[in-house]
Motif scaffolding. Structure first.
Motif, PDB file in Angstrom:
ATOM      1  N   TYR A  86      -6.814   0.603  -6.060  1.00  0.00           N
ATOM      2  CA  TYR A  86      -6.361   1.749  -4.857  1.00  0.00           C
ATOM      3  C   TYR A  86      -5.577   2.784  -5.160  1.00  0.00           C
ATOM      4  CZ  TYR A  86      -4.868   2.249   0.047  1.00  0.00           C
ATOM      5  OH  TYR A  86      -4.528   3.090   1.155  1.00  0.00           O
ATOM      6  N   ARG A  87      -4.795   2.543  -6.014  1.00  0.00           N
ATOM      7  CA  ARG A  87      -3.623   3.672  -6.696  1.00  0.00           C
ATOM      8  C   ARG A  87      -4.491   4.613  -7.340  1.00  0.00           C
ATOM      9  NH1 ARG A  87       1.882   2.152  -9.593  1.00  0.00           N
ATOM     10  NH2 ARG A  87       2.639   2.637  -7.522  1.00  0.00           N
TER      11      ARG A  87
ATOM     12  N   ASN B 126      -7.850   5.439  -7.117  1.00  0.00           N
ATOM     13  CA  ASN B 126      -8.440   6.233  -6.061  1.00  0.00           C
ATOM     14  C   ASN B 126      -7.606   7.196  -5.379  1.00  0.00           C
ATOM     15  OD1 ASN B 126     -10.700   4.752  -6.843  1.00  0.00           O
ATOM     16  ND2 ASN B 126     -10.753   3.385  -5.225  1.00  0.00           N
ATOM     17  N   TYR B 127      -6.440   6.749  -4.803  1.00  0.00           N
ATOM     18  CA  TYR B 127      -5.429   7.725  -4.280  1.00  0.00           C
ATOM     19  C   TYR B 127      -5.002   8.982  -5.139  1.00  0.00           C
ATOM     20  CZ  TYR B 127      -1.284   9.332  -2.019  1.00  0.00           C
ATOM     21  OH  TYR B 127      -0.489  10.329  -1.460  1.00  0.00           O
TER      22      TYR B 127
ATOM     23  N   TYR C 233      -7.897  -4.335   1.877  1.00  0.00           N
ATOM     24  CA  TYR C 233      -8.129  -3.027   1.678  1.00  0.00           C
ATOM     25  C   TYR C 233      -9.481  -2.694   0.810  1.00  0.00           C
ATOM     26  CZ  TYR C 233      -3.595  -2.117   3.330  1.00  0.00           C
ATOM     27  OH  TYR C 233      -2.337  -2.016   4.275  1.00  0.00           O
TER      28      TYR C 233
ATOM     29  N   LYS D  26       0.807  -1.213  -0.103  1.00  0.00           N
ATOM     30  CA  LYS D  26       0.017  -0.054   0.028  1.00  0.00           C
ATOM     31  C   LYS D  26       0.835   1.178  -0.164  1.00  0.00           C
ATOM     32  CE  LYS D  26      -1.299   1.934   3.600  1.00  0.00           C
ATOM     33  NZ  LYS D  26      -1.817   2.203   5.035  1.00  0.00           N
TER      34      LYS D  26
ATOM     35  N   LYS E  11      -7.017  -6.942  -2.115  1.00  0.00           N
ATOM     36  CA  LYS E  11      -8.459  -6.444  -2.004  1.00  0.00           C
ATOM     37  C   LYS E  11      -9.232  -6.950  -0.726  1.00  0.00           C
ATOM     38  CE  LYS E  11     -12.600  -6.832  -5.043  1.00  0.00           C
ATOM     39  NZ  LYS E  11     -13.245  -7.240  -6.073  1.00  0.00           N
TER      40      LYS E  11
ATOM     41  N   VAL F 263     -10.288  -3.181  -2.290  1.00  0.00           N
ATOM     42  CA  VAL F 263     -10.178  -2.889  -3.892  1.00  0.00           C
ATOM     43  C   VAL F 263      -8.774  -3.532  -4.267  1.00  0.00           C
ATOM     44  CG1 VAL F 263     -11.644  -1.095  -4.027  1.00  0.00           C
ATOM     45  CG2 VAL F 263      -9.262  -0.602  -3.465  1.00  0.00           C
TER      46      VAL F 263
ATOM     47  N   PRO G 118      -5.276  -3.650  -6.301  1.00  0.00           N
ATOM     48  CA  PRO G 118      -4.028  -2.654  -6.147  1.00  0.00           C
ATOM     49  C   PRO G 118      -4.352  -1.586  -7.111  1.00  0.00           C
ATOM     50  CG  PRO G 118      -3.111  -4.774  -5.977  1.00  0.00           C
ATOM     51  CD  PRO G 118      -4.600  -5.285  -6.285  1.00  0.00           C
TER      52      PRO G 118
END
Length: 350
Positions: free
Chosen positions: A332-333, A335-336, A325, A292, A322, A327, A329
């Motif tokens: 996740y990236r 969304n970030y 977290y 993460k 997933k 979702v 990877p």
């Protein structure tokens, strides 16, 4: 060297004797007796309490300003003693014997003298010392537990059955994490009168229970011992540092356990006790946490991140990520980065 000669039993009379030797008054709170060490001797206190069924407890919390030997000599069979060192160090030897049994931090010994031979405890000058001594009148204990003792394992029967003191007994070990927690509870809990007496008695029987479980565990071969000792916690903490430093190329759990000096069974059981999860679950947590951080703080590709944390299978890595977290990877990236861009835009607008 100063010598104190105690010629009394049960424990309340031990405290009364000590007070007379120190030339100070003792205090009594129902069945608990205590004496404060005078400044001419040092600091601290010694207290004792007897319970039903032959069980009693002496607690030494002292710092003597000179070497001190306490000689327990009485013309009778002495109690079976379970001694635990929470801080500092002392030594024990049987009366009329010179072989010393050292006892230091995290260690415990079980001692029973032969015949009417007494016990000698040696306290060292300027050494803050905290000792718990669980003491059992074996004759009374046997009368209470006759049926159960008759069905106990031979190694447990050996501890209690010699109520006439036909031979001496000595055992030493490192006390368990469960025992350490009992001591902490006793030190940090303060109840008055009725609740206090019941609490002290229940904790003393818990202490005895955990000691017998540990003693039985110690009768196994090293590789088959599973109870974690207080002193072995540092080995598990050392293993955690190895996990973090070598996350991308970790060896097997058994090899890491061997590196820190623990058997596989003891390492796995101890790890679960300390962290609430298995070593493999903890390693997985560390890997996914690192993944993460790499996703949001580097431009590494997901393929590169996967290899950096020691995964070979892309689908397995995505599945575990997933699960932790919510979702995969890449999402996740994404969304970030979108949230970061939105926050920057809102800041510029303001």
């Amino acid at each position: 060297m100063k010598l104190l000669h105690v010629h009394s039993l049960p424990l309340k009379d031990v405290i009364i004797d000590l007070a007379a030797l120190f030339k100070v008054d003792y205090t009594r709170n129902c069945g608990e007796y205590s004496v404060k060490i005078p400044s001419t001797w040092g600091t601290g206190s010694i207290k004792g309490i007897n319970f039903q069924g032959g069980l009693g407890l002496l607690i030494y919390d002292c710092n003597f300003n000179t070497d001190v030997e306490i000689h327990f000599t009485v013309n009778d069979i002495h109690p079976l003693k379970f001694l635990y060192c929470l801080q500092g160090k002392i030594s024990h030897h049987f009366e009329n014997h010179t072989d010393e049994h050292p006892l230091s931090n995290y260690q415990n010994i079980i001692v029973a003298s032969k015949g009417n031979d007494g016990h000698v405890l040696k306290f060292h000058k300027n050494e803050q010392t905290e000792i718990y001594s669980l003491e059992i009148n074996r004759k009374l204990f046997k009368s209470k537990m006759a049926c159960e003792l008759g069905k106990a394992k031979p190694n447990l029967q050996e501890i209690f059955n010699d109520d006439l003191g036909d031979k001496s007994f000595y055992y030493n070990g490192l006390y368990s994490l469960n025992l350490a927690e009992i001591f902490e509870e006793m030190k940090n809990t303060n109840f008055d009168h009725l609740i206090g007496k019941i609490f002290s008695e229940s904790q003393s029987f818990r202490m005895l229970t955990q000691q017998l479980i540990q003693f039985d565990d110690d009768s196994n071969e090293d590789a088959d011992r599973i109870i974690l000792r207080k002193a072995e916690v540092s080995a598990i903490l050392e293993a955690v540092e190895i996990f973090k430093a070598e996350l991308d190329m970790l060896g097997s759990i058994s090899s890491i356990a061997n590196r820190v000096g623990l058997s596989g069974n003891k390492f796995q059981n101890g790890f679960k006790t300390l962290y609430g999860k298995t070593a493999n679950e903890y390693i997985q947590f560390l890997k996914l946490s690192l993944a993460k951080d790499l996703l949001v703080n580097t431009h590494d590709s997901i393929q590169e991140i996967k290899y950096k944390i020691g995964f070979n299978s892309h689908s397995y890595f995505s599945q575990l990520f997933k699960k932790m977290y919510g979702v995969n990877p890449s999402i996740y990236r994404q969304n970030y980065l979108e949230n970061k861009k939105m926050n920057r835009s809102q800041k510029d607008y303001k």
